[in-house]
Design an enzyme around this catalytic site. Structure first.
Site, PDB file in Angstrom:
ATOM      1  N   HIS A 115      53.373  54.567  48.752  1.00  0.00           N
ATOM      2  CA  HIS A 115      53.093  53.556  47.731  1.00  0.00           C
ATOM      3  C   HIS A 115      53.500  54.122  46.376  1.00  0.00           C
ATOM      4  CE1 HIS A 115      51.438  50.537  45.309  1.00  0.00           C
ATOM      5  NE2 HIS A 115      50.406  51.239  44.886  1.00  0.00           N
ATOM      6  N   ASN A 149      54.730  50.025  39.676  1.00  0.00           N
ATOM      7  CA  ASN A 149      53.833  49.790  40.817  1.00  0.00           C
ATOM      8  C   ASN A 149      53.839  48.305  41.141  1.00  0.00           C
ATOM      9  OD1 ASN A 149      51.631  49.375  42.519  1.00  0.00           O
ATOM     10  ND2 ASN A 149      50.208  50.629  41.321  1.00  0.00           N
ATOM     11  N   CYS A 180      47.313  47.190  47.446  1.00  0.00           N
ATOM     12  CA  CYS A 180      48.552  47.969  47.659  1.00  0.00           C
ATOM     13  C   CYS A 180      48.763  48.333  49.124  1.00  0.00           C
ATOM     14  CB  CYS A 180      48.526  49.226  46.817  1.00  0.00           C
ATOM     15  SG  CYS A 180      48.208  48.860  45.098  1.00  0.00           S
TER      16      CYS A 180
HETATM   17  N1  ACO Z   1      49.701  54.860  25.996  1.00  0.00           N
HETATM   18  C1  ACO Z   1      49.152  55.843  25.274  1.00  0.00           C
HETATM   19  N2  ACO Z   1      47.917  56.334  25.541  1.00  0.00           N
HETATM   20  C2  ACO Z   1      47.228  55.796  26.556  1.00  0.00           C
HETATM   21  C3  ACO Z   1      47.752  54.756  27.342  1.00  0.00           C
HETATM   22  C4  ACO Z   1      49.045  54.282  27.024  1.00  0.00           C
HETATM   23  N3  ACO Z   1      49.645  53.307  27.729  1.00  0.00           N
HETATM   24  N4  ACO Z   1      46.837  54.440  28.280  1.00  0.00           N
HETATM   25  C5  ACO Z   1      45.782  55.227  28.114  1.00  0.00           C
HETATM   26  N5  ACO Z   1      46.005  56.059  27.065  1.00  0.00           N
HETATM   27  C6  ACO Z   1      45.128  57.085  26.528  1.00  0.00           C
HETATM   28  C7  ACO Z   1      43.691  56.883  26.917  1.00  0.00           C
HETATM   29  O1  ACO Z   1      43.064  56.003  25.991  1.00  0.00           O
HETATM   30  C8  ACO Z   1      43.146  58.291  26.855  1.00  0.00           C
HETATM   31  O2  ACO Z   1      42.861  58.599  25.535  1.00  0.00           O
HETATM   32  P1  ACO Z   1      41.517  59.425  25.169  1.00  0.00           P
HETATM   33  O3  ACO Z   1      41.672  60.752  25.846  1.00  0.00           O
HETATM   34  O4  ACO Z   1      41.580  59.492  23.671  1.00  0.00           O
HETATM   35  O5  ACO Z   1      40.380  58.622  25.705  1.00  0.00           O
HETATM   36  C9  ACO Z   1      44.312  59.152  27.293  1.00  0.00           C
HETATM   37  O6  ACO Z   1      45.483  58.343  27.123  1.00  0.00           O
HETATM   38  C10 ACO Z   1      44.226  59.624  28.721  1.00  0.00           C
HETATM   39  O7  ACO Z   1      43.929  58.524  29.568  1.00  0.00           O
HETATM   40  P2  ACO Z   1      43.707  58.685  31.114  1.00  0.00           P
HETATM   41  O8  ACO Z   1      43.361  57.372  31.710  1.00  0.00           O
HETATM   42  O9  ACO Z   1      42.784  59.810  31.394  1.00  0.00           O
HETATM   43  O10 ACO Z   1      45.175  59.135  31.582  1.00  0.00           O
HETATM   44  P3  ACO Z   1      45.643  59.643  32.989  1.00  0.00           P
HETATM   45  O11 ACO Z   1      46.347  60.925  32.833  1.00  0.00           O
HETATM   46  O12 ACO Z   1      44.559  59.553  34.027  1.00  0.00           O
HETATM   47  O13 ACO Z   1      46.752  58.561  33.392  1.00  0.00           O
HETATM   48  C11 ACO Z   1      47.004  56.570  34.748  1.00  0.00           C
HETATM   49  C12 ACO Z   1      46.403  57.206  33.480  1.00  0.00           C
HETATM   50  C13 ACO Z   1      48.508  56.647  34.641  1.00  0.00           C
HETATM   51  C14 ACO Z   1      46.537  55.134  34.842  1.00  0.00           C
HETATM   52  C15 ACO Z   1      46.520  57.360  35.981  1.00  0.00           C
HETATM   53  O14 ACO Z   1      45.140  57.571  35.925  1.00  0.00           O
HETATM   54  C16 ACO Z   1      46.852  56.667  37.295  1.00  0.00           C
HETATM   55  O15 ACO Z   1      48.000  56.568  37.695  1.00  0.00           O
HETATM   56  N6  ACO Z   1      45.815  56.230  38.037  1.00  0.00           N
HETATM   57  C17 ACO Z   1      46.015  55.645  39.369  1.00  0.00           C
HETATM   58  C18 ACO Z   1      46.672  54.313  39.387  1.00  0.00           C
HETATM   59  C19 ACO Z   1      46.787  53.865  40.824  1.00  0.00           C
HETATM   60  O16 ACO Z   1      47.053  54.674  41.717  1.00  0.00           O
HETATM   61  N7  ACO Z   1      46.551  52.640  41.132  1.00  0.00           N
HETATM   62  C20 ACO Z   1      46.569  52.404  42.600  1.00  0.00           C
HETATM   63  C21 ACO Z   1      46.684  51.235  43.069  1.00  0.00           C
HETATM   64  S1  ACO Z   1      46.979  49.849  41.972  1.00  0.00           S
HETATM   65  C22 ACO Z   1      46.500  48.487  42.904  1.00  0.00           C
HETATM   66  O17 ACO Z   1      45.836  48.571  43.907  1.00  0.00           O
HETATM   67  C23 ACO Z   1      46.900  47.139  42.374  1.00  0.00           C
END
Ligand code: ACO
Length: 328
Positions: A255, A285, A114
């Protein structure tokens, strides 16, 4: 002799097909409410079959060249930031060169996830600043749909395809252009965000395909924490380096990974309301394409005016991060 370096034109391209959160509800166990509340994303664009990263890049490049008022023949270099190249080699920039007709340019890709667009801007800036190039085309482009695991709900809801481009040129007398950049990496954290298969470590095989190793893997929560910290720190450092404060900034183009990450950065920096540009709700993203597509949209919407101080900040796999500040 060193020259000031400015962005003389911007362009972008998004593929026609739109995939909404409601479409994703039919593909994996998720809901629009979950995706939108956790990420801020409602829809994203998906490249057509046979539409490669270079095709999207070339479309964005043509817009940027028009905006800059130069032709492809005027280009001395083409750099593409991407983690989804057309092929392992030749590099995607060479494909773009061929498609837009830029015989005088030398061409290469930068792979910094990214942060790829910001890394590429920094390289281009140095070539222009030291007099080795006059006009450089810098592109951030991704076909992330090609490395997305459409069975993994924790990642497939986040990403989209697209391309953004800028022309960097020698600034006119009195223009400050790019005032400072800060780049960083931490290779110790490579396990948190990667595509494990298909490289020299795990060459493509039936086994790597069966094990789904050609798709993006991400430890979302960990990435989230590092993204907030690294981007806030990079933004603070680059402003200090340029002798500016956050109150001088008219527009921040971050980003577009997650609205919650962006809001956390804005609150850490103490920004004024309304200066952070966000388009992720419509595009998701797009890794290296996120900053240049958002920039082009902000410019075309009149959100950035001549003389404005603009801040770019990005973070991605590697980990890699960077920030640049410029006078428009
Ligand atoms: N729909 C429903 N539930 C989901 C989904 C979905 N699509 N995805 C995950 N869940 C569930 C999980 O299984 C978890 O359930 P559990 O508590 O029973 O285990 C729950 O939702 C919470 O999951 P988390 O991963 O903790 O959710 P979080 O609030 O952290 O959000 C996210 C996830 C959106 C991916 C976030 O962590 C994020 O944005 N991370 C950073 C992404 C990023 O910045 N990437 C950067 C660069 S990308 C690159 O370089 C190509």
């Amino acid at each position: 002799m060193t020259h000031a370096v400015k962005i003389s034109g911007t362009g972008s391209y998004l593929p026609e097909k739109v995939l909404t959160n409601y479409d994703l509800e039919k593909m994996v166990d998720t809901t629009h409410e979950w995706i939108h509340s956790r990420s801020g994303i409602s829809e994203r664009h998906i490249a057509a079959e046979g539409e490669a990263t270079s095709h999207m890049s070339a479309a964005a490049a043509r817009n940027a060249l028009d905006a800059a008022g130069i032709t492809a023949e005027d280009l001395d270099m083409i750099i593409v930031g991407t983690i989804t190249p057309d092929m392992v080699f030749p590099n995607t920039a060479c494909f773009v060169q061929n498609q837009i007709g830029a015989p005088n340019a030398f061409c290469f890709d930068v792979e910094a996830a990214c942060s790829g667009f910001l890394y590429a801007i920094d390289i281009a800036r140095n070539y222009i600043s030291n007099g080795s190039a006059k006009h450089v085309l810098v592109i951030g482009a991704e076909k992330l749909s090609s490395i997305t695991d459409w069975e993994d709900r924790s990642t497939c809801v986040l990403f989209g395809d697209g391309a953004g481009a800028v022309v960097l040129s020698v600034a006119d007398e009195g223009e400050r252009g790019i005032m400072g950049t800060v780049m960083g990496s931490d290779g110790r954290l490579n396990e948190l965000l990667n595509v494990p298969g298909g490289g020299s470590r795990h060459p493509a095989s039936h086994q790597t395909v069966d094990d789904r190793m050609h798709y993006m893997k991400m430890a979302g929560r960990e990435v989230f924490k590092h993204a907030v910290r690294c981007m806030s720190d990079a933004a603070t450092t680059v402003l200090a380096k340029a002798g500016l404060t956050v109150d001088d900034v008219a527009c921040i183009i971050p980003h577009q990974a997650n609205a919650r990450i962006i809001n956390a950065i804005a609150s850490r920096l103490g920004t004024k309301d309304g200066i952070v540009y966000m388009n992720l709700e419509r595009v998701g993203n797009m890794s290296a394409a996120s900053v240049p597509v958002a920039l082009d949209e902000a410019v075309r919407e009149g959100r950035i005016k001549r003389g404005d101080i603009v801040l770019f900040v990005a973070f991605g796999g590697g980990f890699t991060w960077g920030a640049s500040v410029l006078e428009w």
